[in-house]
Motif scaffolding. Structure first.
Motif, PDB file in Angstrom:
ATOM      1  N   ALA A  22     -45.174  15.097  23.633  1.00 26.04           N
ATOM      2  CA  ALA A  22     -43.666  14.960  24.770  1.00 26.04           C
ATOM      3  C   ALA A  22     -44.099  14.704  26.094  1.00 26.04           C
ATOM      4  O   ALA A  22     -43.601  14.225  26.902  1.00 26.04           O
ATOM      5  N   ASP A  23     -45.217  15.435  26.441  1.00 27.77           N
ATOM      6  CA  ASP A  23     -45.431  15.691  27.952  1.00 27.77           C
ATOM      7  C   ASP A  23     -46.901  15.084  28.195  1.00 27.77           C
ATOM      8  O   ASP A  23     -47.254  14.953  29.162  1.00 27.77           O
ATOM      9  N   ASN A  24     -47.429  14.339  27.325  1.00 23.01           N
ATOM     10  CA  ASN A  24     -48.478  13.574  27.612  1.00 23.01           C
ATOM     11  C   ASN A  24     -48.274  11.969  28.443  1.00 23.01           C
ATOM     12  O   ASN A  24     -47.081  11.612  27.916  1.00 23.01           O
ATOM     13  N   ILE A  25     -49.006  11.780  29.160  1.00 17.11           N
ATOM     14  CA  ILE A  25     -48.874  10.294  29.663  1.00 17.11           C
ATOM     15  C   ILE A  25     -49.623   9.472  28.876  1.00 17.11           C
ATOM     16  O   ILE A  25     -51.216   9.413  28.985  1.00 17.11           O
ATOM     17  N   GLN A  26     -48.921   9.011  27.812  1.00 16.67           N
ATOM     18  CA  GLN A  26     -49.577   7.813  26.809  1.00 16.67           C
ATOM     19  C   GLN A  26     -48.905   6.945  26.640  1.00 16.67           C
ATOM     20  O   GLN A  26     -47.770   6.947  26.793  1.00 16.67           O
ATOM     21  N   LEU A  31     -48.694  -2.103  30.390  1.00 17.47           N
ATOM     22  CA  LEU A  31     -49.926  -2.426  30.879  1.00 17.47           C
ATOM     23  C   LEU A  31     -50.156  -2.153  32.247  1.00 17.47           C
ATOM     24  O   LEU A  31     -51.133  -1.643  32.618  1.00 17.47           O
ATOM     25  N   THR A  32     -49.167  -2.533  33.014  1.00 14.45           N
ATOM     26  CA  THR A  32     -49.252  -2.115  34.492  1.00 14.45           C
ATOM     27  C   THR A  32     -49.495  -0.576  34.740  1.00 14.45           C
ATOM     28  O   THR A  32     -50.464  -0.053  35.483  1.00 14.45           O
ATOM     29  N   TYR A  33     -48.600   0.157  34.031  1.00 15.17           N
ATOM     30  CA  TYR A  33     -48.524   1.610  34.433  1.00 15.17           C
ATOM     31  C   TYR A  33     -49.992   2.306  33.682  1.00 15.17           C
ATOM     32  O   TYR A  33     -50.397   2.992  34.598  1.00 15.17           O
ATOM     33  N   ASN A  86     -40.990   7.676  24.788  1.00 16.36           N
ATOM     34  CA  ASN A  86     -41.524   8.576  23.906  1.00 16.36           C
ATOM     35  C   ASN A  86     -40.710   8.472  22.272  1.00 16.36           C
ATOM     36  O   ASN A  86     -39.227   8.556  22.193  1.00 16.36           O
ATOM     37  N   THR A  87     -41.277   8.826  21.222  1.00 18.13           N
ATOM     38  CA  THR A  87     -40.700   8.391  19.879  1.00 18.13           C
ATOM     39  C   THR A  87     -40.268   9.931  19.596  1.00 18.13           C
ATOM     40  O   THR A  87     -40.982  10.857  19.946  1.00 18.13           O
ATOM     41  N   LYS A 120     -42.732   7.567  38.421  1.00 20.69           N
ATOM     42  CA  LYS A 120     -42.203   6.425  37.893  1.00 20.69           C
ATOM     43  C   LYS A 120     -42.669   6.264  36.504  1.00 20.69           C
ATOM     44  O   LYS A 120     -42.337   5.698  35.445  1.00 20.69           O
ATOM     45  N   ILE A 121     -44.091   6.460  36.657  1.00 20.72           N
ATOM     46  CA  ILE A 121     -44.774   6.236  35.134  1.00 20.72           C
ATOM     47  C   ILE A 121     -44.104   7.353  34.252  1.00 20.72           C
ATOM     48  O   ILE A 121     -44.098   7.115  33.122  1.00 20.72           O
ATOM     49  N   GLU A 122     -44.231   8.660  34.842  1.00 20.78           N
ATOM     50  CA  GLU A 122     -43.618   9.633  33.968  1.00 20.78           C
ATOM     51  C   GLU A 122     -42.397   9.328  33.194  1.00 20.78           C
ATOM     52  O   GLU A 122     -42.104   9.556  32.134  1.00 20.78           O
ATOM     53  N   LYS A 123     -41.359   8.673  34.148  1.00 19.25           N
ATOM     54  CA  LYS A 123     -40.183   8.570  33.772  1.00 19.25           C
ATOM     55  C   LYS A 123     -40.303   7.401  32.575  1.00 19.25           C
ATOM     56  O   LYS A 123     -39.448   7.412  31.488  1.00 19.25           O
TER      57      LYS A 123
END
Ligand code: GP9
Ligand code: MN
Length: 431
Positions: A327-331, A396-398, A16-17, A7-10
């Motif tokens: 593009a692949d980072n979780i940020q 914030l939650t994710y 993503n910009t 879910k977070i990845e999505k």
């Protein structure tokens, strides 16, 4: 993969910009200096006391044609203060709702942090700080972020002299002078972070370093602020001259940022006086959260940008300037130079500033005018605000879930390998 990570990845992917081709990779391969301006607020820029600019060096740097400067850039820290700023800038992850992520998770979590990303692209990485290594659990956290070196207090010649210290550590000028001798030795290109301390509450400074009058709000905890800010400005000026003399300046990107407010909201009368107003509203206090972000490199197409953004956005902005995809980072940040940036800036407590509206202390305002509105009576505004609020809450939650669940250990980042913290010691035997 845990369900919530998918879910977070999505969520992250959908926000993503698209990097701006005009800027992407324009400083590729250059050295980077992250210059941390302790407790330094945006209002100080071009601010005068008795007709004298408080921060002449930073003012010049802000207006330089090779500086990308942001005048709607906000601190987003929570209780972790400096540590939250570091976490956002180098991971694109928020601080926690309470406590500091570096303290609670820095020793154990998997990270995909900027130092390690650059380390794997041939950079040497080093952090410099004139306080003890354990403050904010930096010594353990930096190992998991991939810092090759952490030059903390015991590394510096001046560290043990009483007169060379004040407040949280070494006086900035002495610290920077000592730090530059290590910087000189680093194989290039390097990524370095320089964390100053002198401009920290309670803003004490010894007489011989005072070079500007105090402000006269009458609030004793506030009025010395411009004096330590002036000292920090001089320290930055000296550091800049050193970089020029060493020949590194042309090949270096300097990222200058303020980490959080210096004068807290508990001083509304003094803030009003400093702003030249009779009193302050929550709208004013939201503006008060602005801090500088200046990205400078000779040859960079500069200018003062009005994009609404905050500390969470630095990571993708800088990486894209260096020609590295996120593009692949979780940020959770957005490139400030991207054209499809949302321009919504979450604060840690769920308030926010966006290019359209400000939500602060339960009140709502039109960002451009400061006019207070009641969303219940304005369906068009309410729709936009609800949408922004959802984005703020989800972000914030994710971000919290990533950190409290150590979820990056399940996230594959192409070409990335986690450095073993045991590879680093950060110990200095003979200071
Ligand atoms: C101390 C310093 C201060 O090492 O970084 O942190 P802060 O109190 O500003 O969070
Ligand atoms: Mn701080």
């Amino acid at each position: 993969t845990p369900k919530n990570l998918e879910k977070i990845e999505k969520f992250v992917k959908s926000n993503n910009t698209i990097p701006n081709a005009q800027y992407y990779g324009t400083v590729k391969g250059k050295n980077v200096v992250m210059f941390h301006l302790e407790s330094f607020q945006q209002f100080l820029i071009d601010y005068k006391v008795d007709g004298e600019p408080v921060t002449p060096n930073i003012n010049r740097f802000y207006h330089d044609q090779n500086s990308l400067s942001f005048d709607n850039f906000y601190n987003q820290v929570g209780q972790g203060k400096t540590a939250d700023a570091e976490n956002m800038l180098e991971n694109g992850l928020y601080g926690l709702a309470s406590g500091a992520a570096m303290v609670n998770y820095g020793s154990t979590n998997t990270y995909q942090a900027v130092p390690n990303m650059l380390d794997q692209r041939g950079y040497t990485t080093a952090a410099f700080h004139g306080d003890v290594a354990s403050f904010w659990n930096r010594d353990n956290t930096y190992k998991n972020w991939g810092y090759d070196y952490f030059f903390s207090k015991p590394f510096y010649k001046g560290a043990n002299k009483d007169d060379y210290n004040i407040g949280y550590g070494m006086k900035d000028k002495i610290f920077l002078k000592d730090a530059s001798q290590y910087l000189d030795q680093l194989p290039q290109p390097f990524y370095s972070k320089v964390i100053t301390v002198t401009n920290h509450y309670p803003y004490d400074l010894d007489k011989k370093n005072i070079s500007i009058n105090k402000t006269d709000t009458g609030d004793k905890t506030v009025d010395g602020y411009v004096q330590t800010a002036r000292y920090l400005d001089q320290a930055f000026g000296e550091f800049e001259r050193y970089l020029k003399k060493s020949g590194m300046y042309d090949n270096t990107v300097i990222v200058l940022y303020g980490d959080h407010y210096g004068i807290s909201e508990n001083h509304p009368k003094a803030i009003a006086k400093l702003m030249g107003k009779d009193s302050v509203t929550p709208y004013d206090l939201a503006n008060w959260q602005k801090v500088p972000l200046i990205i400078h490199s000779p040859g960079l197409k500069g200018g003062i940008k009005h994009t609404y953004g905050g500390e969470i956005d630095v990571m993708p902005t800088l990486m894209h300037l260096l020609g590295i995809s996120t593009a692949d980072n979780i940020q959770f940040g957005q490139d400030l130079l991207a054209k499809n940036n949302k321009q919504v800036v979450p604060f840690r407590n769920g308030n926010f500033v966006s290019k359209n509206y400000v939500k602060y202390g339960g009140n709502y305002y039109v960002t451009s005018t400061g006019t207070q509105i009641n969303p219940k009576e304005d369906p068009r505004a309410k729709a936009i605000i609800d949408n922004d609020q959802n984005y703020v809450n989800d972000s914030l939650t994710y971000s919290d879930q990533v950190q409290t669940g150590d979820l990056l250990r399940f996230h594959k980042l192409a070409g990335y390998k986690q450095d073993d913290p045991k590879n680093y010691s950060y110990k200095q035997d003979d200071p």
